[in-house]
Design an enzyme around this catalytic site. Structure first.
Site, PDB file in Angstrom:
ATOM      1  N   PRO A  33     138.382  27.550  91.498  1.00  0.00           N
ATOM      2  CA  PRO A  33     137.905  27.694  92.871  1.00  0.00           C
ATOM      3  C   PRO A  33     138.402  28.970  93.538  1.00  0.00           C
ATOM      4  CG  PRO A  33     139.604  26.000  92.740  1.00  0.00           C
ATOM      5  CD  PRO A  33     139.299  26.410  91.335  1.00  0.00           C
ATOM      6  N   ASP A  34     137.531  29.559  94.339  1.00  0.00           N
ATOM      7  CA  ASP A  34     137.901  30.723  95.137  1.00  0.00           C
ATOM      8  C   ASP A  34     138.703  30.233  96.337  1.00  0.00           C
ATOM      9  OD1 ASP A  34     138.108  32.827  96.860  1.00  0.00           O
ATOM     10  OD2 ASP A  34     135.994  33.408  96.736  1.00  0.00           O
ATOM     11  N   PHE A  35     139.926  30.693  96.450  1.00  0.00           N
ATOM     12  CA  PHE A  35     140.820  30.289  97.540  1.00  0.00           C
ATOM     13  C   PHE A  35     140.158  30.378  98.908  1.00  0.00           C
ATOM     14  CE2 PHE A  35     143.759  29.923  94.537  1.00  0.00           C
ATOM     15  CZ  PHE A  35     145.056  30.357  94.744  1.00  0.00           C
ATOM     16  N   ARG A  36     139.344  31.405  99.086  1.00  0.00           N
ATOM     17  CA  ARG A  36     138.885  31.706 100.426  1.00  0.00           C
ATOM     18  C   ARG A  36     137.451  31.278 100.725  1.00  0.00           C
ATOM     19  NH1 ARG A  36     142.413  34.737  98.513  1.00  0.00           N
ATOM     20  NH2 ARG A  36     144.314  35.054  99.693  1.00  0.00           N
ATOM     21  N   GLN A 103     143.419  40.477  90.945  1.00  0.00           N
ATOM     22  CA  GLN A 103     144.188  39.717  91.934  1.00  0.00           C
ATOM     23  C   GLN A 103     144.339  38.271  91.466  1.00  0.00           C
ATOM     24  OE1 GLN A 103     142.602  40.957  96.121  1.00  0.00           O
ATOM     25  NE2 GLN A 103     141.042  41.572  94.659  1.00  0.00           N
ATOM     26  N   ASN A 104     143.746  37.940  90.325  1.00  0.00           N
ATOM     27  CA  ASN A 104     143.805  36.569  89.824  1.00  0.00           C
ATOM     28  C   ASN A 104     145.078  36.346  89.014  1.00  0.00           C
ATOM     29  OD1 ASN A 104     141.313  36.313  90.989  1.00  0.00           O
ATOM     30  ND2 ASN A 104     140.194  36.637  89.079  1.00  0.00           N
ATOM     31  N   ASP A 106     145.216  33.750  86.637  1.00  0.00           N
ATOM     32  CA  ASP A 106     144.791  32.689  85.715  1.00  0.00           C
ATOM     33  C   ASP A 106     144.781  33.071  84.241  1.00  0.00           C
ATOM     34  OD1 ASP A 106     142.474  34.306  85.509  1.00  0.00           O
ATOM     35  OD2 ASP A 106     141.517  33.206  87.150  1.00  0.00           O
ATOM     36  N   HIS A 121     148.979  39.981  91.502  1.00  0.00           N
ATOM     37  CA  HIS A 121     149.591  38.806  92.111  1.00  0.00           C
ATOM     38  C   HIS A 121     150.324  37.926  91.099  1.00  0.00           C
ATOM     39  CE1 HIS A 121     146.510  39.417  95.584  1.00  0.00           C
ATOM     40  NE2 HIS A 121     147.564  40.174  95.720  1.00  0.00           N
ATOM     41  N   CYS A 132     169.368  32.567  85.584  1.00  0.00           N
ATOM     42  CA  CYS A 132     169.692  33.351  84.387  1.00  0.00           C
ATOM     43  C   CYS A 132     168.525  34.185  83.881  1.00  0.00           C
ATOM     44  CB  CYS A 132     170.208  32.448  83.272  1.00  0.00           C
ATOM     45  SG  CYS A 132     168.909  31.493  82.458  1.00  0.00           S
ATOM     46  N   SER A 191     136.081  40.227  97.900  1.00  0.00           N
ATOM     47  CA  SER A 191     135.614  40.695  99.209  1.00  0.00           C
ATOM     48  C   SER A 191     136.564  41.721  99.793  1.00  0.00           C
ATOM     49  CB  SER A 191     135.476  39.518 100.176  1.00  0.00           C
ATOM     50  OG  SER A 191     134.555  38.590  99.655  1.00  0.00           O
TER      51      SER A 191
HETATM   52 ZN    ZN Z   1     168.655  29.578  83.591  1.00  0.00          ZN
END
Ligand code: ZN
Length: 243
Positions: A33-36, A103-104, A106, A121, A132, A191
């Site tokens: 799904p497109d977040f926006r 920008q994905n 996935d 992102h 660690c 967009s």
């Molecule tokens: Zn750790």
């Protein structure tokens, strides 16, 4: 429509320094799904808005709530690369495409075979212990319950840029270099609403700007070629010479 495919094909045939800049629209045809968009993630109902849950502050304060949402909504391992991902991987293989900037988060470009992928992102496929630094993969998080912990006891955090967090400097530098050296820049499935990612387009100095997006973008009027159709549909019609 037909004319635009022909023009896109001509531009791709003529150039061998193409860079692709993409967003959520590249993955929607794979079922992510497109977040926006109207039916996207941001319009679903949760105890908190997704913008709040996916913020650095929220992660630090309520990692349990964060992971409930994250595991449920962000970890999709059933999506498959679509025609856009596959064609971009082929274009890279034959030497025409120099980089995919996305920008994905996935991993679909890598699944399609792309090697040079700049993930602005981050990626849900990388996770690190905050104490660690030990690496944990996708399935470790997917199969965990509660807050995933490292063997050292530290909390494991996804390598995803949350709200309030900055972009990775090396990824930004590499993206600026790729865009500023490109002859052709294809903006697809975005967009250009998310900053600072969208501002990277300012570095383009090449011959030909192509925008492929269903909705209007701030760069439409600068585009040498503007196509308002789903990107997978468009790329499925592109032929690579020698095929
Ligand atoms: Zn750790």
């Amino acid at each position: 429509m037909e004319d635009k495919i022909i023009k896109l094909q001509e531009i791709i045939d003529k150039h061998d320094n193409i860079v692709f800049f993409g967003g959520a629209g590249v993955s929607t045809e794979s079922g992510i799904p497109d977040f926006r968009s109207q039916d996207g993630l941001y319009h679903q109902k949760y105890d908190y808005p997704p913008e709040t849950i996916l913020s650095h502050t929220f992660f630090m304060r309520r990692p349990d709530e964060f992971y409930k949402f994250y595991r449920d909504k962000m970890l999709c391992d059933t999506a498959k690369p679509n025609a856009a991902h596959l064609k971009l991987a082929e274009l890279e293989k034959c030497g025409k495409l120099k980089a995919v900037i996305t920008q994905n988060i996935d991993n679909l470009h890598q699944m399609a075979g792309s090697k040079k992928v700049l993930e602005l992102h981050g990626s849900v496929y990388r996770n690190y212990c905050m104490k660690c630094g030990k690496f944990y993969d996708f399935s470790y998080i997917k199969n965990s319950t509660g807050v995933p912990r490292c063997e050292c006891g530290g909390i494991v955090k996804p390598d995803v840029v949350l709200y309030e967090e900055g972009l990775d400097n090396q990824t930004l530098t590499d993206s600026v270099r790729a865009i500023s050296q490109a002859q052709v820049l294809i903006i697809g499935g975005t967009s250009l609403a998310v900053y600072p990612a969208a501002s990277l387009i300012d570095y383009f100095r090449g011959d030909c700007l192509i925008v492929i997006n269903k909705a209007p973008t701030p760069r439409d009027r600068n585009a040498d070629l503007l196509i308002k159709d789903p990107i997978g549909q468009i790329f499925s019609q592109i032929r690579i010479k020698g095929e």
